[in-house]
Design a protein around this motif. Structure first.
Motif, PDB file in Angstrom:
ATOM      1  N   LYS A 201       0.808  -1.235   0.000  1.00 48.32           N
ATOM      2  CA  LYS A 201       0.000   0.000   0.000  1.00 48.32           C
ATOM      3  C   LYS A 201       0.832   1.273   0.000  1.00 48.32           C
ATOM      4  O   LYS A 201       0.393   2.319  -0.458  1.00 48.32           O
ATOM      5  CB  LYS A 201      -0.925   0.029   1.228  1.00 48.32           C
ATOM      6  CG  LYS A 201      -2.042  -0.996   1.189  1.00 48.32           C
ATOM      7  CD  LYS A 201      -3.021  -0.779   2.328  1.00 48.32           C
ATOM      8  CE  LYS A 201      -2.360  -0.984   3.682  1.00 48.32           C
ATOM      9  NZ  LYS A 201      -3.287  -0.893   4.809  1.00 48.32           N
ATOM     10  N   GLY A 202       2.016   1.206   0.585  1.00 51.32           N
ATOM     11  CA  GLY A 202       2.820   2.416   0.726  1.00 51.32           C
ATOM     12  C   GLY A 202       2.298   3.308   1.840  1.00 51.32           C
ATOM     13  O   GLY A 202       1.532   2.874   2.696  1.00 51.32           O
ATOM     14  N   ILE A 203       2.690   4.571   1.812  1.00 48.29           N
ATOM     15  CA  ILE A 203       2.278   5.531   2.844  1.00 48.29           C
ATOM     16  C   ILE A 203       0.853   5.997   2.549  1.00 48.29           C
ATOM     17  O   ILE A 203       0.517   6.283   1.402  1.00 48.29           O
ATOM     18  CB  ILE A 203       3.257   6.730   2.872  1.00 48.29           C
ATOM     19  CG1 ILE A 203       4.658   6.246   3.267  1.00 48.29           C
ATOM     20  CG2 ILE A 203       2.779   7.817   3.832  1.00 48.29           C
ATOM     21  CD1 ILE A 203       5.762   7.245   3.024  1.00 48.29           C
ATOM     22  N   PRO A 218      16.343   5.379  -6.696  1.00 46.26           N
ATOM     23  CA  PRO A 218      16.414   5.148  -8.141  1.00 46.26           C
ATOM     24  C   PRO A 218      16.413   3.636  -8.400  1.00 46.26           C
ATOM     25  O   PRO A 218      17.205   2.904  -7.805  1.00 46.26           O
ATOM     26  CB  PRO A 218      17.758   5.786  -8.535  1.00 46.26           C
ATOM     27  CG  PRO A 218      18.541   5.897  -7.277  1.00 46.26           C
ATOM     28  CD  PRO A 218      17.582   5.914  -6.135  1.00 46.26           C
ATOM     29  N   LEU A 219      15.498   3.171  -9.230  1.00 43.02           N
ATOM     30  CA  LEU A 219      15.411   1.737  -9.546  1.00 43.02           C
ATOM     31  C   LEU A 219      15.823   1.536 -11.003  1.00 43.02           C
ATOM     32  O   LEU A 219      15.195   2.072 -11.907  1.00 43.02           O
ATOM     33  CB  LEU A 219      13.993   1.217  -9.295  1.00 43.02           C
ATOM     34  CG  LEU A 219      13.510   1.329  -7.843  1.00 43.02           C
ATOM     35  CD1 LEU A 219      12.027   1.014  -7.742  1.00 43.02           C
ATOM     36  CD2 LEU A 219      14.299   0.404  -6.930  1.00 43.02           C
ATOM     37  N   ALA A 224       9.452  -2.777 -10.083  1.00 43.19           N
ATOM     38  CA  ALA A 224       9.092  -1.391  -9.727  1.00 43.19           C
ATOM     39  C   ALA A 224       9.327  -1.017  -8.268  1.00 43.19           C
ATOM     40  O   ALA A 224       9.199   0.139  -7.902  1.00 43.19           O
ATOM     41  CB  ALA A 224       7.637  -1.141 -10.088  1.00 43.19           C
ATOM     42  N   SER A 225       9.634  -1.979  -7.406  1.00 42.09           N
ATOM     43  CA  SER A 225       9.812  -1.611  -5.998  1.00 42.09           C
ATOM     44  C   SER A 225      10.738  -2.587  -5.284  1.00 42.09           C
ATOM     45  O   SER A 225      10.947  -3.704  -5.736  1.00 42.09           O
ATOM     46  CB  SER A 225       8.456  -1.589  -5.287  1.00 42.09           C
ATOM     47  OG  SER A 225       7.916  -2.898  -5.250  1.00 42.09           O
ATOM     48  N   LEU A 226      11.258  -2.124  -4.141  1.00 38.37           N
ATOM     49  CA  LEU A 226      12.107  -2.961  -3.290  1.00 38.37           C
ATOM     50  C   LEU A 226      11.314  -3.424  -2.076  1.00 38.37           C
ATOM     51  O   LEU A 226      10.339  -2.791  -1.682  1.00 38.37           O
ATOM     52  CB  LEU A 226      13.306  -2.146  -2.782  1.00 38.37           C
ATOM     53  CG  LEU A 226      14.468  -1.907  -3.748  1.00 38.37           C
ATOM     54  CD1 LEU A 226      15.422  -0.910  -3.121  1.00 38.37           C
ATOM     55  CD2 LEU A 226      15.198  -3.200  -4.059  1.00 38.37           C
ATOM     56  N   ALA A 231      14.626  -1.172   1.343  1.00 39.87           N
ATOM     57  CA  ALA A 231      14.512   0.253   1.007  1.00 39.87           C
ATOM     58  C   ALA A 231      14.855   1.118   2.217  1.00 39.87           C
ATOM     59  O   ALA A 231      15.571   2.116   2.110  1.00 39.87           O
ATOM     60  CB  ALA A 231      13.095   0.558   0.524  1.00 39.87           C
ATOM     61  N   CYS A 232      14.360   0.711   3.384  1.00 40.25           N
ATOM     62  CA  CYS A 232      14.623   1.453   4.613  1.00 40.25           C
ATOM     63  C   CYS A 232      16.127   1.493   4.904  1.00 40.25           C
ATOM     64  O   CYS A 232      16.681   2.530   5.267  1.00 40.25           O
ATOM     65  CB  CYS A 232      13.862   0.814   5.773  1.00 40.25           C
ATOM     66  SG  CYS A 232      13.955   1.772   7.289  1.00 40.25           S
ATOM     67  N   GLY A 233      16.793   0.354   4.702  1.00 35.95           N
ATOM     68  CA  GLY A 233      18.246   0.281   4.910  1.00 35.95           C
ATOM     69  C   GLY A 233      18.994   1.244   3.994  1.00 35.95           C
ATOM     70  O   GLY A 233      19.923   1.937   4.421  1.00 35.95           O
ATOM     71  N   ALA A 234      18.575   1.317   2.728  1.00 33.57           N
ATOM     72  CA  ALA A 234      19.223   2.213   1.765  1.00 33.57           C
ATOM     73  C   ALA A 234      19.062   3.671   2.199  1.00 33.57           C
ATOM     74  O   ALA A 234      20.016   4.458   2.155  1.00 33.57           O
ATOM     75  CB  ALA A 234      18.631   2.002   0.376  1.00 33.57           C
TER      76      ALA A 234
END
Length: 244
Positions: A201-203, A218-219, A224-226, A231-234
């Motif tokens: 869902k995302g935010i 940037p992907l 389309a997503s991590l 993602a949080c670690g990056a």
């Protein structure tokens, strides 16, 4: 390693709630009545605790003890008060770094994020009281014990926490693909808080409207997503890089 604690019996659960323990799960026998249960029920309503009404067989499977029609699981950690934690971090002279998780539901992702947060110097993690992953044995295991080292705050609504952080001079940044900015375009050198959304869902849109800045990763591949914990670690290591 500390595990989630199971408690049973109406009086024991009343005392746990009154002493401020966080009830992660509460199971109540269908059709339960009596004066003592009436007292518990009033407390449940007052503290806005959600519970499941279940048949007697379910409770008997949860414990062999005399449960009196109620069984609860208590969170293995004590949660922190957001106001006090924010004040404490600001007064310490450190540049605040908070992490908000908007209804993240997977306990293993939650545990992995807590572990990364501990490694990157996050001062506190903020979660919503309802709708998110609980702090349970799986969370503890995946976090490698970091759950006992990073303060975790529970709030009624993530949006309220956003407004409180902003009022305390802390910039709130959303990790979202709904922007042209990448995380390398954002300055993390000032007091800031990062919001990660739920898997899939995302935010939530109302939270997204309240933030100060948005940033994406940037992907370069076709997916389309991590995973949210990756993602949080990056994002958190970009904060570390900028603040070194």
């Amino acid at each position: 390693m500390e595990k989630q604690t199971k408690i049973y019996g109406i009086r024991a659960i009343i005392e746990a709630i009154e002493s401020g323990k966080t009830i992660d799960k509460l199971f109540v026998q269908k059709g339960l009545q009596g004066e003592l249960f009436k007292e518990l029920n009033q407390l449940i309503k007052k503290e806005n605790i959600t519970y499941n009404v279940v048949p007697l067989e379910k409770l008997n499977r949860l414990t062999q003890k005399n449960h009196q029609g109620v069984v609860a699981q208590i969170s293995p950690i004590d949660f922190h008060d957001l106001d006090s934690l924010v004040l404490q971090v600001i007064e310490s002279g450190a540049t605040p770094l908070f992490l908000l998780l908007d209804q993240l539901s997977d306990v293993r992702n939650f545990g992995a994020i807590i572990r990364t947060a501990e490694c990157t110097g996050v001062h506190g993690i903020i979660i919503q009281k309802k709708g998110g992953a609980p702090v349970n044995a799986d969370t503890i295991k995946t976090s490698a014990g970091a759950v006992f080292k990073v303060p975790i705050c529970k709030v009624d609504h993530i949006k309220d926490a956003v407004f409180h952080l902003q009022a305390s001079g802390i910039k709130v940044i959303a990790a979202t693909e709904k922007t042209d900015n990448t995380l390398y375009d954002v300055s993390f050198n000032t007091p800031c808080a990062l919001i990660m959304g739920a898997e899939g869902k995302g935010i939530s849109p109302s939270v997204l409207k309240a933030v100060d800045e948005k940033a994406k990763l940037p992907l370069l591949g076709e997916i389309a997503s991590l995973n949210v914990s990756v993602a949080c670690g990056a994002f958190l290591y970009e904060v570390v890089r900028q603040r070194r």
